[in-house]
Design an enzyme around this catalytic site. Structure first.
Site, mmCIF file in Angstrom:
data_model
loop_
_atom_site.group_PDB
_atom_site.id
_atom_site.type_symbol
_atom_site.label_atom_id
_atom_site.label_comp_id
_atom_site.label_asym_id
_atom_site.label_seq_id
_atom_site.Cartn_x
_atom_site.Cartn_y
_atom_site.Cartn_z
ATOM 1 C CE LYS A 54 -23.561 106.707 25.250
ATOM 2 N NZ LYS A 54 -22.837 107.858 24.631
ATOM 3 C CE LYS A 101 -24.840 114.757 21.273
ATOM 4 N NZ LYS A 101 -24.801 113.485 20.572
ATOM 5 C CB THR A 116 -22.277 111.046 22.740
ATOM 6 O OG1 THR A 116 -23.239 111.666 21.880
ATOM 7 C CG2 THR A 116 -21.917 112.002 23.873
#
Length: 303
Positions: free
Chosen positions: A244, A176, A100
């Site tokens: 993150k 995503k 990702t």
């Protein structure tokens, strides 16, 4: 002839993906920074490579399943005195990136690899370790048609759903990122709901039973609050993953000055959990930031 496949990163997701490829009969090379993990995997089929360059030189398709963009850069181009795989890969080989990451970074990586004669698929993944192991996960992909021509069957061997979202890198990563927005917000909301129930003295198991059979349920509530009930914070996906990923969500939106109030709040919750000492615990440990509640305890072992 079937291509030779290389897979880098035998963690919760990568290990399952490698097993899916092995079941499908592909000649498989693996690498992990934990050499013993790679060797253990290869005992049941496949070959453990000692270096990234060795893997790159032997493979037609290289699949990277590492944590973030920085690790992907290291895998490809090396770090310090350790060489990466890109320089050793044959022209026309395909690099499949499953992390990702910032979509703009992914788009730039496609161009960088094209300069080396390599093809690229932007292919972040979702579904969790169990679905990765069974070949039932989801891949959100984008890339050039010639890259798909060389690796589409390989992608289908690892995932039940392989979505083609564009003919250039970046589109897969954008989708995503949006998925992670929902996942992070849903986990944070699930934790808040369970915490309120505990604060009000509701039996946690009864609350879980009712919610999972009612309109307020979500996949994340059902999955993650089961971890809370079991008092098992073994990290299948850690708190810091959502520090993150929600950070990437906010970075993407900030560039176009697009407001994301729920994402911002969820990000703060995960950062609070991280700084409180729960960074490496399962992301359901975000519930530990709520004061004045008594969380379920693990059952004591019989004496």
């Amino acid at each position: 002839m079937n291509p030779i496949i290389g897979l880098i990163g035998l963690g919760a997701m990568g290990g399952g993906m490698a097993r899916s490829l092995r079941r499908a009969g592909y000649a498989l090379r693996v690498f992990d920074v934990r050499a013993d993990v790679a060797q253990a995997f290869a005992q049941d089929g496949g070959t453990a490579c000692a270096t990234l360059a060795e893997l790159g030189a032997q493979c037609d398709i290289v699949i990277s399943v590492v944590v973030n963009a920085a690790q992907t850069e290291s895998v490809l181009f090396g770090s310090g005195e350790v060489a990466g795989c890109a320089a050793a890969m044959k022209p026309g080989s395909v690099f499949v990136m499953c992390s990702t990451v910032d979509p703009n970074w992914s788009a730039a990586l496609e161009q960088r690899l094209a300069g080396l004669g390599l093809l690229y698929i932007d292919a972040p993944i979702s579904g969790g370790a169990a679905k990765a192991a069974s070949g039932d996960m989801t891949m959100m992909t984008s890339g050039k048609p010639e890259a798909y021509d060389r690796c589409e069957a390989v992608l289908n061997a690892m995932a039940a759903k392989v979505y083609k979202l564009g003919d250039r890198a970046g589109a897969g990563s954008k989708v995503k990122i949006i998925n992670q927005l929902l996942a992070g917000v849903h986990i944070a909301a699930a934790a808040e709901a369970m915490a309120l129930g505990l604060r009000e003295g509701v039996d946690a198991a009864a609350l879980y039973e009712v919610i999972t059979h009612s309109a307020g349920n979500s996949w994340m509530f059902e999955n993650r609050m089961a971890h809370v009930l079991a008092a098992d914070y073994t990290p299948l996906s850690a708190v810091d993953i959502f520090v993150k990923d929600l950070g990437l969500v906010l970075d993407l939106a900030r560039a176009s000055k697009f407001p994301l109030p729920l994402s911002s709040t969820a990000h703060q919750m995960f950062m609070q959990a991280s700084t409180a000492g729960f960074a490496k615990e399962d992301d359901s440990a975000v519930i530990k930031i709520f004061p004045g509640i008594e969380l379920p305890q693990a059952p004591k072992a019989a004496e």
